[in-house]
Design an enzyme around this catalytic site. Structure first.
Site, mmCIF file in Angstrom:
data_model
loop_
_atom_site.group_PDB
_atom_site.id
_atom_site.type_symbol
_atom_site.label_atom_id
_atom_site.label_comp_id
_atom_site.label_asym_id
_atom_site.label_seq_id
_atom_site.Cartn_x
_atom_site.Cartn_y
_atom_site.Cartn_z
ATOM 1 N N GLU A 1 0.851 -1.186 0.000
ATOM 2 C CA GLU A 1 0.000 0.000 0.000
ATOM 3 C C GLU A 1 0.889 1.239 0.000
ATOM 4 O O GLU A 1 1.973 1.244 0.592
ATOM 5 C CB GLU A 1 -0.923 0.023 1.229
ATOM 6 N N HIS B 1 -4.626 6.698 -0.491
ATOM 7 C CA HIS B 1 -3.814 5.500 -0.316
ATOM 8 C C HIS B 1 -4.326 4.434 -1.257
ATOM 9 O O HIS B 1 -5.401 4.570 -1.854
ATOM 10 C CB HIS B 1 -3.753 5.033 1.141
ATOM 11 N N HIS C 1 -5.127 0.353 -2.478
ATOM 12 C CA HIS C 1 -5.519 -1.014 -2.132
ATOM 13 C C HIS C 1 -5.091 -1.886 -3.312
ATOM 14 O O HIS C 1 -5.907 -2.197 -4.177
ATOM 15 C CB HIS C 1 -7.046 -1.112 -1.936
ATOM 16 N N ASP D 1 -10.194 1.587 7.347
ATOM 17 C CA ASP D 1 -10.137 2.993 6.918
ATOM 18 C C ASP D 1 -11.206 3.813 7.632
ATOM 19 O O ASP D 1 -10.966 4.950 8.043
ATOM 20 C CB ASP D 1 -10.357 3.099 5.405
HETATM 21 ZN ZN LIG Z 1 -7.490 1.420 2.992
#
Ligand SMILES: [Zn+2]
Length: 136
Positions: free
Chosen positions: A24, A78, A80, A91
């Site tokens: 990530e 961010h 995935h 999250d």
């Molecule tokens: Zn996430």
């Protein structure tokens, strides 16, 4: 609700998440009035495929930079790399800032991004509007 960003901002984020996959990757979006002016790339301290934690030193430097320019934090992004295409339960649980969250995920090999707003553990979608680089 929507957030405006330039094509170059989109490309910078996309290159960053691509470069770090399958881990990530994350970063901050600085701007004004829900309009992105700058993408700040932050290292994912956890080096994980399924979670991220921003490197605290880089994050602090980024916040100081944003303040010094008279900008605000307008978004966090961010990736995935292995899905899902939406915010995860983590999250939602860990959302610390009332700003747009952009999630990058891979669909059929290419990256896509969706925006979300998390408030009181509830999620709503935020439209990502790409504007031309020339637009004032
Ligand atoms: Zn996430």
């Amino acid at each position: 609700m929507q957030i405006k960003l330039k094509r170059e901002h989109w490309n910078i984020m996309r290159a960053h998440v691509q470069a770090h996959a399958p881990l990530e990757a994350c970063g901050l979006l600085a701007g004004k009035n829900n309009r992105v002016e700058k993408v700040l790339l932050i290292e994912n301290q956890t080096k994980s495929r399924v979670k991220f934690r921003m490197d605290p030193k880089e994050q602090l430097e980024a916040f100081n930079w944003i303040d010094s320019k008279g900008l605000s934090l307008v978004g966090i992004f961010h990736s995935h790399p292995a899905g899902p295409e939406t915010v995860s339960a983590t999250d939602i649980e860990e959302a610390a800032y009332a700003v747009t969250q952009i999630i990058w995920s891979r669909a059929k090999g290419d990256w896509i991004a969706y925006g979300f707003w998390i408030g009181n553990k509830l999620v709503s979608e935020v439209t990502l509007e790409i504007i031309n680089n020339e637009q004032p």
